[in-house]
Write an enzyme that holds these catalytic residues in place. Structure first.
Site, mmCIF file in Angstrom:
data_model
loop_
_atom_site.group_PDB
_atom_site.id
_atom_site.type_symbol
_atom_site.label_atom_id
_atom_site.label_comp_id
_atom_site.label_asym_id
_atom_site.label_seq_id
_atom_site.Cartn_x
_atom_site.Cartn_y
_atom_site.Cartn_z
ATOM 1 N N ARG A 266 38.227 40.590 43.974
ATOM 2 C CA ARG A 266 39.626 40.752 43.573
ATOM 3 C C ARG A 266 39.853 42.213 43.226
ATOM 4 N NH1 ARG A 266 41.081 40.781 38.313
ATOM 5 N NH2 ARG A 266 39.551 39.251 37.612
ATOM 6 N N HIS A 270 43.777 40.009 37.549
ATOM 7 C CA HIS A 270 43.805 38.553 37.709
ATOM 8 C C HIS A 270 45.239 38.095 37.963
ATOM 9 C CE1 HIS A 270 42.861 34.349 37.132
ATOM 10 N NE2 HIS A 270 43.796 34.274 36.204
ATOM 11 N N TYR A 279 37.642 45.547 31.370
ATOM 12 C CA TYR A 279 36.390 44.780 31.456
ATOM 13 C C TYR A 279 35.544 45.058 32.694
ATOM 14 C CZ TYR A 279 39.512 41.734 34.232
ATOM 15 O OH TYR A 279 40.407 41.233 35.153
#
Length: 380
Positions: A266, A270, A279
């Site tokens: 990805r 998200h 992160y």
């Protein structure tokens, strides 16, 4: 041909190579597991795959822009995952029924969804934007993994009707930890249901890396349920097509379910409410950018003389037209009266919905009184 996945090493990025037919540089390579299923897939046959992948990326960029500009409530970016979405959907027969999660934009592109179908659901005002039976695609599921149960139930219905269609369930790596996915695989295996499970392992379940989600390759879980599996390079459109052909042939012939783990990434957040820089490392993103599914397929097509400036311009123009239609649909959309959220929940009347509608109507009426009082104050 049934290929069982064998667990031999812990799951660490790069330690166990997924099945691949195109290198990141677009060079054709051989793989014993996939070669037979890539028969007849020459470069010319992959031009429509590239086109749909490019349209998916363009539509995705427009969706993000529309959300950032306040025209949509949310968007789930699909950049980097176009190959598995488009290639697997194009490998299906038109009668096969697909059950996506919220990120499978490419499936809707392949199945002919119109521009409004792609955006209006993200305004949060309607339950669905298209007729599932017309596209043979279920409304995208927000509840993580729930669509796998729907897909297996549909597949068992196909079985009982004596049909030759296949049901396909799409989900991410994070969903494999949900009970629904595991229960779906139990039923699929027990009843030899004609269903294909497609797991897009994009390395991150929101902020949780797949190495925490699973100590071993996800494809290794399916054989524990008696379901053969393949681990494939999810950024390789040719490999994804071949793997899907294998899985569909197995399900359609009555051999039962199959499982594909497509190892992809990805590239964006998200959803548009997420900040992935909190992160994950930028160097990781850049390493995956070098494996981009569109540039890989373009390189292969150029080598084969199937990609030139005219084709690139044609695809770009198609993408711009789709994006313009998406923007027009979003900008001109009229917000529905809030009470209509109860419309079309069930096919007929339902007493529970009727009671909820009455309570919500009373709640809305309270705001009407406040607005009226505010208006009187201004008048004075």
């Amino acid at each position: 041909m049934t290929t069982m996945h064998t667990l031999t090493t812990p799951h660490e990025t790069g330690t166990e190579m997924p099945a691949q037919l195109l290198t990141p540089a677009g060079e054709r390579v051989s793989d014993d597991r996939l070669d037979a299923w890539a028969d007849g897939l020459d470069a010319a046959a992959l031009r429509p795959v590239y086109r749909d992948m490019a349209l998916t990326r363009r539509a995705d960029a427009e969706g993000v822009a529309l959300q950032r500009q306040g025209h949509l409530g949310l968007w789930a970016p699909a950049q980097g995952q176009e190959a598995i979405q488009v290639a697997s959907a194009r490998a299906c027969s038109l009668g096969d029924f697909l059950f996506p999660s919220y990120r499978e934009l490419g499936i809707l592109i392949v199945r002919g969804a119109n521009a409004a179908d792609l955006v209006l659901g993200w305004r949060g005002e309607v339950h669905a934007t298209f007729d599932p039976h017309a596209l043979r695609v279920a409304s995208p599921q927000i509840i993580i993994g729930a669509q796998t149960l729907h897909a297996v139930g549909y597949a068992m219905g196909i079985q009982r009707d004596g049909g030759d269609e296949v049901s396909v369930a799409y989900f991410g790596d994070g969903a494999t930890s949900q009970g629904d996915v595991n229960e779906a695989m139990v039923f699929a295996s027990s009843f030899s249901a004609p269903v294909v499970f497609v797991c897009s392992n994009n390395q991150w379940a929101i902020s949780e890396p797949v190495t925490v989600q699973s100590r071993f390759p996800i494809a290794g879980r399916a054989p524990g349920f008696g379901i053969p599996s393949l681990r494939v390079d999810g950024n390789d459109a040719l490999a994804c097509t071949a793997a899907m052909r294998w899985a569909l042939a197995r399900a359609r012939s009555g051999e039962g379910p199959a499982f594909i783990e497509a190892v992809t990434y990805r590239m964006g957040p998200h959803t548009t409410s997420d900040d992935p820089s909190r992160y994950r490392d930028a160097a990781e993103v850049e390493a995956w950018r070098a494996r981009d599914p569109l540039t890989r397929l373009e390189a292969y097509l150029r080598r084969a003389g199937q990609f030139d400036d005219a084709f690139a311009a044609e695809v770009a123009a198609d993408g711009d037209r789709l994006a313009a239609a998406m923007r027009a649909a979003a900008i001109t959309a009229q917000s529905r009266p809030p009470i209509e959220v109860f419309d079309d929940v069930y096919a007929g009347q339902h007493s529970g919905i009727d009671r909820q509608r009455e309570r919500f109507a009373a709640y809305l009426h309270g705001f009407a009184d406040d607005n009226a009082a505010a208006g009187e104050g201004v008048a004075r």
